[in-house]
Design a protein around this motif. Structure first.
Motif, PDB file in Angstrom:
ATOM      1  N   UNK A   1      18.126 -23.671   5.167  1.00  0.00           N
ATOM      2  CA  UNK A   1      18.620 -22.300   5.347  1.00  0.00           C
ATOM      3  C   UNK A   1      18.191 -21.385   4.205  1.00  0.00           C
ATOM      4  N   UNK A   2      16.920 -21.481   3.855  1.00  0.00           N
ATOM      5  CA  UNK A   2      16.344 -20.569   2.864  1.00  0.00           C
ATOM      6  C   UNK A   2      15.427 -19.597   3.585  1.00  0.00           C
ATOM      7  N   UNK A   3      15.232 -18.436   2.998  1.00  0.00           N
ATOM      8  CA  UNK A   3      14.390 -17.412   3.596  1.00  0.00           C
ATOM      9  C   UNK A   3      13.031 -17.297   2.924  1.00  0.00           C
ATOM     10  N   UNK A   4      12.869 -17.936   1.765  1.00  0.00           N
ATOM     11  CA  UNK A   4      11.603 -17.865   1.035  1.00  0.00           C
ATOM     12  C   UNK A   4      11.095 -19.269   0.766  1.00  0.00           C
TER      13      UNK A   4
ATOM     14  N   UNK B   1      10.395 -21.468  15.010  1.00  0.00           N
ATOM     15  CA  UNK B   1      11.606 -20.724  14.634  1.00  0.00           C
ATOM     16  C   UNK B   1      12.002 -19.826  15.808  1.00  0.00           C
ATOM     17  N   UNK B   2      11.993 -20.429  17.018  1.00  0.00           N
ATOM     18  CA  UNK B   2      12.419 -19.755  18.248  1.00  0.00           C
ATOM     19  C   UNK B   2      11.573 -18.523  18.549  1.00  0.00           C
ATOM     20  N   UNK B   3      10.324 -18.558  18.120  1.00  0.00           N
ATOM     21  CA  UNK B   3       9.403 -17.469  18.421  1.00  0.00           C
ATOM     22  C   UNK B   3       9.642 -16.200  17.646  1.00  0.00           C
ATOM     23  N   UNK B   4      10.477 -16.267  16.617  1.00  0.00           N
ATOM     24  CA  UNK B   4      10.799 -15.072  15.832  1.00  0.00           C
ATOM     25  C   UNK B   4       9.806 -14.946  14.674  1.00  0.00           C
ATOM     26  N   UNK B   5       8.963 -13.914  14.660  1.00  0.00           N
ATOM     27  CA  UNK B   5       8.016 -13.758  13.554  1.00  0.00           C
ATOM     28  C   UNK B   5       8.722 -13.310  12.285  1.00  0.00           C
ATOM     29  N   UNK B   6       8.167 -13.677  11.144  1.00  0.00           N
ATOM     30  CA  UNK B   6       8.678 -13.235   9.839  1.00  0.00           C
ATOM     31  C   UNK B   6      10.125 -13.653   9.590  1.00  0.00           C
ATOM     32  N   UNK B   7      10.558 -14.764  10.201  1.00  0.00           N
ATOM     33  CA  UNK B   7      11.931 -15.223   9.961  1.00  0.00           C
ATOM     34  C   UNK B   7      12.051 -15.926   8.619  1.00  0.00           C
TER      35      UNK B   7
END
Length: 390
Positions: free
Chosen positions: A325-328, A354-360
């Motif tokens: 659960x990190x973003x970077x 990531x469920x097709x979500x870009x830039x997640x």
């Protein structure tokens, strides 16, 4: 005016934790007014003055020119660390080279050098580190600490009679009291750390992750490394658990790694796996750099190999972002050119997992520079010096 280390080193040993927190804040975030510093560290103005005055007198902290405090508008002289008055040695050991830097208190490199390891015995490597230190110091200010990093997990080394013993497969070492040998050779306190962990510390205090409480770092190259920082602290584990990361299965039907695991991270991402796959397709021996260059030029064989590796890297980063659960996620290591050559494929795989979500998740691609790894050694020495703990 410069301050001789002997004038403050004794006082430094006796600094309370609150004073060390002040120094840490200034090292990482730069000059602060006293008002802003007190607010950030939740100290009263009186407590801050009591803690900082002796450090200013001793030359640990310095006062800047008069400015108007952004909090109350009053004239003030911001505090900062005397970064240039402190020197630290950082060393990164590979299987065949010593990479060394000398930095200031903010890990800015003031001198650097690397050379082949002339003798792989631990004592000889320590003597070589001392010679490099003497050459890099050039008769100037001696270091107050040193950090040496290498592949493996020095934190979980075997303890015998209070001595920390280090194993290194790359160097052919078994149960080596490296810290004691280094301190004897260098004459300063030493920290021995896993190289990927040290690189993560460097990014946390001074690099791409500065200001972040949570992030992960993945290194690709001869080996596959991983470090995780959660709530401002590096997650520590055993060497066995760290080793499992490289063999996380990404595709059960994928290629086989050197240890017989099918479709694991190492099977796709290690430089040996990439070179072997490309060489088989081309029918000749190639280097990692050549594979990357040929892929960038559109060679079909190398594009296929690099494309599969980038897809695996994107999938691996997606797993990290989801589970930790990190973003970077920072990508580093001598094999990092893969992430640049096939950046689009990496991001497609990341989004798809990531469920097709870009830039997640934010992927930071670092330079391939062993000086940065050596700088990581200096950073763990700085951290030990500032916090009073390894």
């Amino acid at each position: 005016m410069g301050v001789e280390p002997g004038s403050w080193s004794g006082m430094w040993d006796d600094l309370p934790d609150a004073a060390r927190s002040i120094v840490k804040e200034l090292i990482i975030h730069g000059p602060h007014s006293r008002t802003a510093l007190a607010r950030t560290l939740r100290l009263s103005t009186g407590s801050l003055t009591r803690l900082t005055k002796p450090m200013v007198d001793a030359g640990i902290l310095v006062e800047g020119d008069v400015v108007h405090d952004p909090v109350n508008g009053r004239p003030t002289r911001p505090l900062d660390v005397a970064a240039g008055e402190h020197r630290f040695l950082g060393v990164k050991l590979t299987a065949d080279r010593v990479h060394a830097v000398v930095t200031d208190l903010r890990a800015q490199i003031v001198a650097a050098r690397d050379e082949p390891i002339s003798d792989h015995t631990p004592e000889a490597v320590c003597r070589q580190a001392r010679r490099l230190l003497d050459e890099l110091s050039g008769g100037g200010r001696p270091p107050v600490g040193a950090g040496v990093t290498l592949a493996g997990d020095a934190r979980a080394a075997v303890q015998v009679g209070g001595e920390r013993l280090v194993d290194s497969a790359f160097l052919g070492w078994r149960q080596v009291p490296l810290k004691a040998l280094l301190e004897q050779a260098l004459g300063v306190p030493c920290v021995v750390k896993n190289d990927v962990a040290a690189l993560a510390h460097q990014h946390h205090w001074f690099g791409a992750a500065r200001g972040l409480r949570d992030f992960a770092l993945v290194s690709i190259g001869a080996g596959i490394g991983y470090a995780l920082v959660v709530h401002d602290h590096l997650v520590t584990t055993t060497e066995a658990d760290l080793g499992m990361f490289a063999h996380l299965v990404l595709n059960g039907g994928g290629p086989m790694c050197g240890e017989g695991h099918r479709g694991c991270a190492a099977a796709y991402l290690s430089s040996e796996s990439i070179v072997t796959a490309a060489g088989q397709g081309l029918g000749r021996v190639v280097t990692y750099e050549e594979v990357m260059w040929l892929a960038a030029q559109g060679d079909s064989v190398c594009l296929s190999v690099v494309g599969e590796a980038a897809d695996a890297l994107g999938r691996l980063i997606a797993h990290i972002a989801t589970f930790a659960m990190v973003k970077t996620v920072i990508v580093a290591g001598e094999g990092v050119e893969l992430a640049r050559v096939a950046k689009d494929g990496l991001h497609r795989a990341l989004a798809a997992n990531r469920r097709g979500v870009p830039d997640s998740a934010d992927v930071v691609i670092e330079a391939d520079d062993f000086r940065e790894w050596a700088r990581g050694g200096a950073v763990v020495a700085i951290q030990s010096f500032v916090t009073g703990s390894d």
